[in-house]
Design a protein around this motif. Structure first.
Motif, PDB file in Angstrom:
ATOM      1  N   ALA A  72       0.809  -1.210   0.000  1.00  0.00           N
ATOM      2  CA  ALA A  72       0.000   0.000   0.000  1.00  0.00           C
ATOM      3  C   ALA A  72       0.845   1.263   0.000  1.00  0.00           C
ATOM      4  O   ALA A  72       1.853   1.360   0.707  1.00  0.00           O
ATOM      5  CB  ALA A  72      -0.917  -0.011   1.220  1.00  0.00           C
ATOM      6  N   GLN A  73       0.422   2.208  -0.825  1.00  0.00           N
ATOM      7  CA  GLN A  73       1.011   3.544  -0.840  1.00  0.00           C
ATOM      8  C   GLN A  73      -0.094   4.521  -0.430  1.00  0.00           C
ATOM      9  O   GLN A  73      -1.146   4.585  -1.070  1.00  0.00           O
ATOM     10  CB  GLN A  73       1.538   3.879  -2.242  1.00  0.00           C
ATOM     11  N   HIS A  74       0.132   5.257   0.632  1.00  0.00           N
ATOM     12  CA  HIS A  74      -0.906   6.091   1.225  1.00  0.00           C
ATOM     13  C   HIS A  74      -0.896   7.485   0.593  1.00  0.00           C
ATOM     14  O   HIS A  74       0.150   8.139   0.535  1.00  0.00           O
ATOM     15  CB  HIS A  74      -0.700   6.185   2.739  1.00  0.00           C
ATOM     16  N   VAL A  75      -2.075   7.915   0.171  1.00  0.00           N
ATOM     17  CA  VAL A  75      -2.218   9.249  -0.401  1.00  0.00           C
ATOM     18  C   VAL A  75      -3.484   9.888   0.155  1.00  0.00           C
ATOM     19  O   VAL A  75      -4.395   9.210   0.632  1.00  0.00           O
ATOM     20  CB  VAL A  75      -2.288   9.221  -1.944  1.00  0.00           C
ATOM     21  N   SER A  76      -3.523  11.212   0.081  1.00  0.00           N
ATOM     22  CA  SER A  76      -4.701  11.986   0.480  1.00  0.00           C
ATOM     23  C   SER A  76      -5.268  12.662  -0.755  1.00  0.00           C
ATOM     24  O   SER A  76      -4.528  13.283  -1.523  1.00  0.00           O
ATOM     25  CB  SER A  76      -4.323  13.037   1.530  1.00  0.00           C
ATOM     26  N   LEU A  77      -6.577  12.541  -0.946  1.00  0.00           N
ATOM     27  CA  LEU A  77      -7.233  13.052  -2.146  1.00  0.00           C
ATOM     28  C   LEU A  77      -8.412  13.937  -1.777  1.00  0.00           C
ATOM     29  O   LEU A  77      -9.089  13.710  -0.771  1.00  0.00           O
ATOM     30  CB  LEU A  77      -7.742  11.886  -3.015  1.00  0.00           C
ATOM     31  N   LEU A  78      -8.666  14.945  -2.602  1.00  0.00           N
ATOM     32  CA  LEU A  78      -9.851  15.778  -2.459  1.00  0.00           C
ATOM     33  C   LEU A  78     -11.072  14.968  -2.870  1.00  0.00           C
ATOM     34  O   LEU A  78     -11.142  14.468  -3.998  1.00  0.00           O
ATOM     35  CB  LEU A  78      -9.718  17.018  -3.342  1.00  0.00           C
ATOM     36  N   PHE A  79     -12.053  14.819  -1.973  1.00  0.00           N
ATOM     37  CA  PHE A  79     -13.257  14.070  -2.305  1.00  0.00           C
ATOM     38  C   PHE A  79     -14.191  14.974  -3.103  1.00  0.00           C
ATOM     39  O   PHE A  79     -14.642  16.014  -2.626  1.00  0.00           O
ATOM     40  CB  PHE A  79     -13.954  13.569  -1.042  1.00  0.00           C
ATOM     41  N   ASP A  80     -14.516  14.560  -4.329  1.00  0.00           N
ATOM     42  CA  ASP A  80     -15.182  15.439  -5.289  1.00  0.00           C
ATOM     43  C   ASP A  80     -16.375  14.761  -5.937  1.00  0.00           C
ATOM     44  O   ASP A  80     -16.209  13.829  -6.740  1.00  0.00           O
ATOM     45  CB  ASP A  80     -14.167  15.872  -6.361  1.00  0.00           C
ATOM     46  N   THR A  81     -17.586  15.237  -5.610  1.00  0.00           N
ATOM     47  CA  THR A  81     -18.787  14.728  -6.275  1.00  0.00           C
ATOM     48  C   THR A  81     -19.044  15.462  -7.581  1.00  0.00           C
ATOM     49  O   THR A  81     -19.980  15.116  -8.306  1.00  0.00           O
ATOM     50  CB  THR A  81     -20.017  14.874  -5.368  1.00  0.00           C
ATOM     51  N   GLY A  82     -18.213  16.451  -7.904  1.00  0.00           N
ATOM     52  CA  GLY A  82     -18.405  17.224  -9.124  1.00  0.00           C
ATOM     53  C   GLY A  82     -17.605  16.725 -10.302  1.00  0.00           C
ATOM     54  O   GLY A  82     -17.702  17.285 -11.401  1.00  0.00           O
ATOM     55  N   SER A  83     -16.796  15.677 -10.120  1.00  0.00           N
ATOM     56  CA  SER A  83     -16.057  15.078 -11.232  1.00  0.00           C
ATOM     57  C   SER A  83     -16.103  13.562 -11.088  1.00  0.00           C
ATOM     58  O   SER A  83     -16.635  13.039 -10.108  1.00  0.00           O
ATOM     59  CB  SER A  83     -14.604  15.581 -11.261  1.00  0.00           C
ATOM     60  N   SER A  84     -15.527  12.857 -12.047  1.00  0.00           N
ATOM     61  CA  SER A  84     -15.729  11.402 -12.087  1.00  0.00           C
ATOM     62  C   SER A  84     -14.448  10.606 -12.284  1.00  0.00           C
ATOM     63  O   SER A  84     -14.517   9.391 -12.488  1.00  0.00           O
ATOM     64  CB  SER A  84     -16.716  11.059 -13.212  1.00  0.00           C
ATOM     65  N   ASP A  85     -13.311  11.244 -12.241  1.00  0.00           N
ATOM     66  CA  ASP A  85     -12.035  10.548 -12.398  1.00  0.00           C
ATOM     67  C   ASP A  85     -11.232  10.637 -11.106  1.00  0.00           C
ATOM     68  O   ASP A  85     -11.277  11.647 -10.403  1.00  0.00           O
ATOM     69  CB  ASP A  85     -11.212  11.159 -13.539  1.00  0.00           C
ATOM     70  N   ILE A  86     -10.481   9.582 -10.824  1.00  0.00           N
ATOM     71  CA  ILE A  86      -9.555   9.583  -9.703  1.00  0.00           C
ATOM     72  C   ILE A  86      -8.142   9.706 -10.263  1.00  0.00           C
ATOM     73  O   ILE A  86      -7.750   8.946 -11.141  1.00  0.00           O
ATOM     74  CB  ILE A  86      -9.673   8.285  -8.884  1.00  0.00           C
ATOM     75  N   TRP A  87      -7.400  10.675  -9.764  1.00  0.00           N
ATOM     76  CA  TRP A  87      -6.007  10.799 -10.194  1.00  0.00           C
ATOM     77  C   TRP A  87      -5.144  11.155  -8.988  1.00  0.00           C
ATOM     78  O   TRP A  87      -5.623  11.693  -7.995  1.00  0.00           O
ATOM     79  CB  TRP A  87      -5.837  11.822 -11.316  1.00  0.00           C
ATOM     80  N   THR A  88      -3.875  10.822  -9.087  1.00  0.00           N
ATOM     81  CA  THR A  88      -2.939  11.088  -8.012  1.00  0.00           C
ATOM     82  C   THR A  88      -1.599  11.535  -8.594  1.00  0.00           C
ATOM     83  O   THR A  88      -1.301  11.268  -9.764  1.00  0.00           O
ATOM     84  CB  THR A  88      -2.747   9.838  -7.139  1.00  0.00           C
ATOM     85  N   TYR A  89      -0.842  12.228  -7.801  1.00  0.00           N
ATOM     86  CA  TYR A  89       0.495  12.622  -8.230  1.00  0.00           C
ATOM     87  C   TYR A  89       1.414  11.396  -8.271  1.00  0.00           C
ATOM     88  O   TYR A  89       1.263  10.449  -7.488  1.00  0.00           O
ATOM     89  CB  TYR A  89       1.097  13.646  -7.264  1.00  0.00           C
TER      90      TYR A  89
END
Length: 456
Positions: A52-69
């Motif tokens: 596992a690699q732990h990341v923090s993401l903005l939870f967004d109901t206004g878009s539909s894609d998940i992306w990370t740095y």
């Protein structure tokens, strides 16, 4: 009239799922959210890949894609945060295509699609499609966890619908038996709260007060054939003072399309509505800050009604939750009046279009929302301030009649302000056999069997 506890127990019997005091497990997944005060955003802490690699993401109901740095993401501004995901470190990763490109207004993100483990709320969803960014332009802060309709995926609408949407996180959660339907409820909490939560696959009756209004989701105003965002019809807007006097904010009688967007830190109102609201509150526009200045500390609420003409308020926003203390535009210090008293501003911005955008400040922190993507309906209720209540989790199963009837109706006739039999502190339509009736364009038994009901 039976107690709320008895009602919830009977509702659990009807639905055949767990509720307050029930020991039967539900197919739901809980994801805690942390409030980031500086950006008025809600952060989901998740894990990607194996190990596992732990990341923090903005939870967004206004878009539909998940992306990370990624460790080597190219950016032209400083401030990327939330950690990185290295696809080469995961034993489960599958590299897919390299054609991700999304715009958040002017900021742009490009990257490569991968499929890998995605752990949310302690539950690992296998083979989830997301993006590791290769280039981020004019954007700082967190990467994004978008959970909207698959028709809002950048690859899909960017190609005019000619590319089949990929299986989203919600799709995979259903496919792998973690939840029963593509649904989730959202509680963000007030400005003074430090957290919120998402409940995938269900809702929690302890987390909202009064009735729940269930309304059909709407297509895009400019594209009636497309449903990409969480939109519903806002039909009433009013101000209630300390004496209970309600003053309507006028706008078009047919209602206005309102978008619900947890990725938006503030809320936007069309100019005519914003001007009418400002007049009702005695506000004046400050061109330096581009916000409306209002008196501090008034005892008023701003009330939102949805779905049908003259709808009763479903969500009331306290004055303290729709205002903030202003800062001096030059020094950054707290702004004060000539007498030394603080200056307050509305959290609402004047939007450029004719639709309403309801974001974190000004609405979502006061609301409890149930997003049902399968049935294309939205449940809207007043968020509870009482966090001490025992959980009352109810699973949303495929074909639950209540949600299906809501999605098929053009207007709502839910008993007593769109939702008898739904939530604590409410006069229920009570049936001796232990069923609550939800009335939407008629009546329907949650148990799926005929029964009569008493109309309170």
């Amino acid at each position: 009239m039976p107690s709320n506890t008895a009602v919830l127990a009977a509702l659990a019997v009807c639905l055949g799922v767990g509720a307050r005091g029930s020991t039967k497990a539900t197919k739901t997944v809980t994801l805690p959210l942390t409030y980031e005060f500086g950006t008025a955003s809600y952060v989901a802490n998740v894990s990607l890949g194996s190990p596992a690699q732990h990341v923090s993401l903005l939870f967004d109901t206004g878009s539909s894609d998940i992306w990370t740095y990624a460790p080597n993401t190219k950016t032209n501004v400083e401030g990327a945060s939330g950690g990185t995901y290295d696809v080469s470190r995961s034993t489960q990763a599958r590299r897919l295509s390299k054609d991700f490109d999304i715009h958040y207004g002017n900021p742009e993100v490009r990257g490569d699609f991968v499929a890998d483990d995605f752990t949310v709320g302690g539950v690992t969803i296998k083979d989830t499609t997301f993006v590791h960014a290769t280039k981020v332009v004019d954007r700082a802060g967190l990467a994004v966890m978008g959970v909207g309709f698959d028709t809002a995926q950048a690859k899909y609408w960017g190609n005019g619908g000619r590319v089949k949407p990929y299986r989203s996180l919600l799709d995979q959660m259903v496919d792998q038996g973690r939840i029963g339907s593509r649904s989730f409820s959202l509680l963000l909490g007030k400005q003074d709260a430090a957290n919120g939560s998402v409940l995938f696959g269900g809702y929690d009756t302890s987390r909202f007060d009064g009735p729940m209004t269930v309304v059909p989701l709407l297509p895009e105003p400019e594209e009636p054939s497309q449903m990409r965002h969480m939109r519903a019809l806002l039909t009433t807007l009013s101000i209630t003072d300390a004496n209970g006097k309600r003053t309507l904010i006028p706008f078009q009688s047919s209602g206005v399309s309102a978008r619900f967007n947890s990725g938006n830190p503030s809320s936007q109102l069309p100019k005519p509505i914003m001007s009418a609201l400002a007049t009702s509150l005695g506000a004046h526009y400050n061109p330096n800050t581009q916000h409306y200045v209002v008196p501090c500390g008034l005892n008023k609420t701003l009330d939102f009604g949805f779905g049908r003409p003259n709808a009763a308020p479903a969500v009331s926003v306290r004055y303290s939750d729709m205002t903030v203390y202003a800062s001096d535009s030059y020094t950054g210090e707290p702004a004060v009046n000539a007498d030394g008293s603080p200056v307050c501003e509305l959290v609402f911005d004047e939007g450029e279009g004719v639709t309403v955008d309801l974001g974190v400040l000004g609405f979502l922190q006061s609301a409890y929302l149930v997003h049902h993507l399968d049935e294309k309906v939205l449940g809207i209720a007043q968020a509870s301030d009482d966090y001490s209540r025992p959980a009352g989790v109810v699973e949303i199963r495929p074909g639950d009649r209540m949600w299906r009837r809501a999605g098929s109706s053009r207007s709502l006739r839910a008993a007593r302000s769109a939702g008898d039999g739904f939530g604590p502190g409410r006069a229920w339509n009570w049936l001796g056999a232990g069923c609550a009736v939800w009335e939407l364009e008629g009546s329907g038994d949650l148990c799926g069997r005929p029964c009569s009901y008493s109309d309170r």
